[in-house]
Design a protein around this motif. Structure first.
Motif, mmCIF file in Angstrom:
data_model
loop_
_atom_site.group_PDB
_atom_site.id
_atom_site.type_symbol
_atom_site.label_atom_id
_atom_site.label_comp_id
_atom_site.label_asym_id
_atom_site.label_seq_id
_atom_site.Cartn_x
_atom_site.Cartn_y
_atom_site.Cartn_z
ATOM 1 N N ASN A 245 0.944 -1.159 0.115
ATOM 2 C CA ASN A 245 -0.121 -0.121 0.076
ATOM 3 C C ASN A 245 0.796 1.482 -0.046
ATOM 4 O OD1 ASN A 245 -2.090 1.902 1.633
ATOM 5 N ND2 ASN A 245 -2.868 0.921 0.124
ATOM 6 N N VAL A 246 2.033 1.132 0.663
ATOM 7 C CA VAL A 246 3.089 2.111 0.663
ATOM 8 C C VAL A 246 3.513 2.640 -1.011
ATOM 9 C CG1 VAL A 246 5.371 3.113 1.408
ATOM 10 C CG2 VAL A 246 3.621 2.066 2.993
ATOM 11 N N ARG A 247 3.793 1.417 -1.575
ATOM 12 C CA ARG A 247 3.875 1.509 -2.821
ATOM 13 C C ARG A 247 2.691 2.243 -3.832
ATOM 14 N NH1 ARG A 247 9.330 0.686 -4.869
ATOM 15 N NH2 ARG A 247 8.169 1.020 -6.913
ATOM 16 N N VAL A 248 1.733 1.804 -3.543
ATOM 17 C CA VAL A 248 0.530 2.209 -4.109
ATOM 18 C C VAL A 248 0.416 3.929 -4.029
ATOM 19 C CG1 VAL A 248 -1.868 2.235 -4.579
ATOM 20 C CG2 VAL A 248 -0.640 -0.023 -4.137
ATOM 21 N N HIS A 249 0.631 4.256 -2.956
ATOM 22 C CA HIS A 249 0.303 5.550 -2.490
ATOM 23 C C HIS A 249 1.362 6.476 -2.618
ATOM 24 C CE1 HIS A 249 -4.038 5.250 -1.923
ATOM 25 N NE2 HIS A 249 -3.793 4.082 -1.138
ATOM 26 N N GLY A 250 2.664 5.798 -2.434
ATOM 27 C CA GLY A 250 4.044 6.715 -2.314
ATOM 28 C C GLY A 250 4.133 6.681 -0.789
ATOM 29 N N GLY A 251 5.427 6.949 -0.567
ATOM 30 C CA GLY A 251 6.134 7.121 0.601
ATOM 31 C C GLY A 251 7.500 6.859 1.008
ATOM 32 N N PRO A 252 8.007 6.380 2.035
ATOM 33 C CA PRO A 252 9.434 5.981 2.210
ATOM 34 C C PRO A 252 9.771 4.757 1.373
ATOM 35 C CG PRO A 252 8.160 6.321 4.293
ATOM 36 C CD PRO A 252 7.136 6.276 3.404
ATOM 37 N N ASP A 253 11.247 4.685 1.191
ATOM 38 C CA ASP A 253 11.410 3.296 0.317
ATOM 39 C C ASP A 253 11.154 2.220 1.286
ATOM 40 O OD1 ASP A 253 12.863 1.302 -1.147
ATOM 41 O OD2 ASP A 253 14.873 2.278 -0.779
ATOM 42 N N VAL A 254 10.338 1.202 0.705
ATOM 43 C CA VAL A 254 9.986 0.105 1.183
ATOM 44 C C VAL A 254 10.976 -0.843 1.533
ATOM 45 C CG1 VAL A 254 7.646 0.524 0.819
ATOM 46 C CG2 VAL A 254 9.219 -1.150 -0.708
ATOM 47 N N ALA A 255 12.025 -0.729 0.812
ATOM 48 C CA ALA A 255 13.215 -1.619 1.094
ATOM 49 C C ALA A 255 13.886 -1.390 2.460
ATOM 50 C CB ALA A 255 14.340 -1.298 0.215
ATOM 51 N N ALA A 256 13.678 -0.058 3.055
ATOM 52 C CA ALA A 256 14.031 -0.021 4.642
ATOM 53 C C ALA A 256 13.375 -1.010 5.574
ATOM 54 C CB ALA A 256 13.868 1.279 4.726
ATOM 55 N N TYR A 257 12.214 -1.465 5.138
ATOM 56 C CA TYR A 257 11.680 -2.408 6.062
ATOM 57 C C TYR A 257 11.729 -3.884 5.870
ATOM 58 C CZ TYR A 257 9.209 2.361 6.279
ATOM 59 O OH TYR A 257 9.104 3.745 6.603
ATOM 60 N N ALA A 258 12.555 -4.054 5.152
ATOM 61 C CA ALA A 258 12.779 -5.609 4.690
ATOM 62 C C ALA A 258 12.872 -6.553 5.946
ATOM 63 C CB ALA A 258 13.632 -5.829 3.714
ATOM 64 N N PRO A 259 13.707 -5.959 7.098
ATOM 65 C CA PRO A 259 14.077 -6.806 8.077
ATOM 66 C C PRO A 259 12.693 -6.892 8.861
ATOM 67 C CG PRO A 259 15.769 -5.125 8.108
ATOM 68 C CD PRO A 259 14.559 -4.758 6.759
ATOM 69 N N ARG A 260 11.740 -6.048 8.821
ATOM 70 C CA ARG A 260 10.269 -6.277 9.461
ATOM 71 C C ARG A 260 9.777 -7.586 8.909
ATOM 72 N NH1 ARG A 260 7.724 -3.433 13.390
ATOM 73 N NH2 ARG A 260 8.471 -1.068 13.293
ATOM 74 N N LEU A 261 9.707 -7.870 7.636
ATOM 75 C CA LEU A 261 9.205 -8.846 6.748
ATOM 76 C C LEU A 261 10.074 -10.269 7.072
ATOM 77 C CD1 LEU A 261 8.379 -7.604 3.380
ATOM 78 C CD2 LEU A 261 6.865 -8.024 5.199
ATOM 79 N N ALA A 262 11.242 -10.219 7.415
ATOM 80 C CA ALA A 262 12.224 -11.092 7.657
ATOM 81 C C ALA A 262 11.850 -11.795 8.956
ATOM 82 C CB ALA A 262 13.595 -10.786 7.596
ATOM 83 N N ALA A 303 -4.306 0.566 -10.901
ATOM 84 C CA ALA A 303 -3.360 1.240 -10.146
ATOM 85 C C ALA A 303 -2.276 0.174 -9.383
ATOM 86 C CB ALA A 303 -3.659 2.378 -9.313
ATOM 87 N N GLN A 304 -3.077 -0.758 -8.809
ATOM 88 C CA GLN A 304 -2.407 -1.572 -7.945
ATOM 89 C C GLN A 304 -1.734 -2.514 -8.903
ATOM 90 O OE1 GLN A 304 -4.611 -2.870 -4.206
ATOM 91 N NE2 GLN A 304 -6.149 -2.560 -5.481
ATOM 92 N N ALA A 305 -2.006 -2.817 -9.936
ATOM 93 C CA ALA A 305 -1.039 -3.805 -11.095
ATOM 94 C C ALA A 305 0.063 -2.934 -11.567
ATOM 95 C CB ALA A 305 -2.010 -4.128 -12.326
ATOM 96 N N VAL A 306 -0.164 -1.479 -11.764
ATOM 97 C CA VAL A 306 1.027 -0.808 -11.985
ATOM 98 C C VAL A 306 2.166 -0.893 -10.648
ATOM 99 C CG1 VAL A 306 1.910 1.367 -12.563
ATOM 100 C CG2 VAL A 306 -0.220 0.788 -13.386
ATOM 101 N N ALA A 307 1.501 -0.449 -9.615
ATOM 102 C CA ALA A 307 2.335 -0.588 -8.277
ATOM 103 C C ALA A 307 3.128 -2.075 -8.224
ATOM 104 C CB ALA A 307 1.564 -0.339 -7.221
ATOM 105 N N ALA A 308 2.475 -3.057 -8.497
ATOM 106 C CA ALA A 308 3.104 -4.421 -8.323
ATOM 107 C C ALA A 308 4.053 -4.642 -9.210
ATOM 108 C CB ALA A 308 2.094 -5.525 -8.175
ATOM 109 N N ALA A 309 3.718 -4.282 -10.465
ATOM 110 C CA ALA A 309 4.962 -4.434 -11.509
ATOM 111 C C ALA A 309 6.017 -3.674 -11.278
ATOM 112 C CB ALA A 309 4.347 -4.297 -12.910
ATOM 113 N N ASP A 310 5.700 -2.277 -10.988
ATOM 114 C CA ASP A 310 6.940 -1.397 -10.620
ATOM 115 C C ASP A 310 7.805 -1.987 -9.602
ATOM 116 O OD1 ASP A 310 6.352 0.234 -12.886
ATOM 117 O OD2 ASP A 310 5.140 1.659 -11.447
ATOM 118 N N TRP A 311 7.062 -2.488 -8.493
ATOM 119 C CA TRP A 311 8.048 -3.045 -7.244
ATOM 120 C C TRP A 311 8.733 -4.184 -7.590
ATOM 121 C CZ3 TRP A 311 5.682 -4.400 -1.800
ATOM 122 C CH2 TRP A 311 6.779 -4.459 -1.019
#
Length: 320
Positions: A245-262, A303-311
């Motif tokens: 959802n951050v990717r969809v709407h814009g915001g901080p770089d989600v890569a910074a939160y990768a440790p949360r998923l791990a 819009a979500q398809a665009v965001a998923a492909a871009d990510w």
């Protein structure tokens, strides 16, 4: 920062409080006393009402919908009522105060009344401190197994059809399919086929984490609302959906939160698998006719398809 190219409208078109049948409004008055204030709320795609209602004896949040607006939405509200009746306290879900399920002039109307939680939706584009607060809330949902006494669907069964749509896309590609998707179709199909087993788990999963299904309280904490799709599943799914959802709407770089998923058990490949499956879902859904009463949902899915492909393009380091 990341965002899709066009403005996002993550909400539909609702009827108003005055459009509700008299028996529904009488039910609300019977619970809250004489209604003095009604404040319509935006967010979500239901064609029914969503209002903060203040009566002479108290306040509540009320949702109501009839089957003439959309044949499936009353069942969805009824499903949310059943979920709210059994969620554990650690979910922090709104407290169910009352519900309504009756036929009025031959039409089924379903409504729920929950506590009116003071708060607002997270700001979009997302801000880092609200992303962190939302991830904290989702980590609490995933911190312990869901009690066996809570009767919720298994996520891998509930979403199996949604995350298995690449074969249909390959058999009948939509017009204007992103050239990057076409170039990576084999890899997307292979990854998407592995999604269902990743959804399995024993944790409470909301499954529909978006900014409009979250409330930021005055203390800065985040409460999760709108629970009809709750399931028993993997601990990291909701957190990935938040970052999406951050990717969809814009915001901080989600890569910074990768440790949360791990920390919740997701590998980098797991993330690619579920993103690929979600991309397939949104590509397929976006080309379908709009459901009755939901005129804006297909544009949001595009819009979500665009965001998923871009990510995925960014994750794979492929700008082609």
């Amino acid at each position: 920062m990341s965002a899709t190219p066009e403005p996002i409208r993550p909400y539909g078109v609702r009827i108003s409080w005055d459009d509700l049948p008299r028996p529904v409004r009488d039910w609300v008055a019977g619970e809250l006393g004489e209604v003095g204030e009604v404040h319509p709320q935006q967010g979500g795609f239901s064609p029914g009402t969503a209002d903060r209602v203040r009566g002479s004896r108290g306040s509540a949040f009320v949702k109501a919908v009839g089957e003439s607006l959309n044949a499936h939405t009353p069942d969805l509200v009824a499903r949310e009522i059943a979920v709210l009746q059994q969620l554990p306290a650690y979910a922090g879900a709104p407290v169910l105060l009352s519900s309504f399920d009756e036929r009025i002039a031959g039409e089924r109307w379903v409504a729920l009344m929950v506590e009116d939680i003071p708060g607002r939706h997270p700001r979009v584009p997302w801000q880092d401190h609200e992303v962190e607060a939302a991830l904290d809330s989702l980590a609490r949902l995933a911190a312990e197994p869901l009690p066996e006494t809570v009767d919720l669907p298994a996520l891998e069964e509930d979403m199996a059809g949604d995350v298995s749509l690449w074969p249909e896309i390959v058999a009948d590609p939509p017009e204007g399919l992103d050239p990057w998707v076409v170039a990576h179709l084999d890899r997307l199909v292979e990854l998407g086929a592995a999604a269902v087993p990743l959804l399995r788990g024993d944790r409470l999963v909301h499954t529909d984490i978006r900014s409009d299904n979250l409330l930021v309280t005055g203390a800065g904490a985040v409460r999760v609302v709108d629970w009809p799709w709750a399931c028993r599943g993997g601990a990291w799914v909701d957190s990935l959906m938040l970052l999406f959802n951050v990717r969809v709407h814009g915001g901080p770089d989600v890569a910074a939160y990768a440790p949360r998923l791990a920390d919740l058990g997701a590998s980098e490949e797991d993330v690619d698998v579920l993103l690929s499956a979600l991309l397939g879902y949104f590509v397929h859904a976006a080309r379908l006719p709009a459901p009755p009463g939901l005129p804006t949902v297909r544009a949001f899915q595009r819009a979500q398809a665009v965001a998923a492909a871009d990510w995925l393009r960014e994750r794979w380091g492929d700008s082609a």
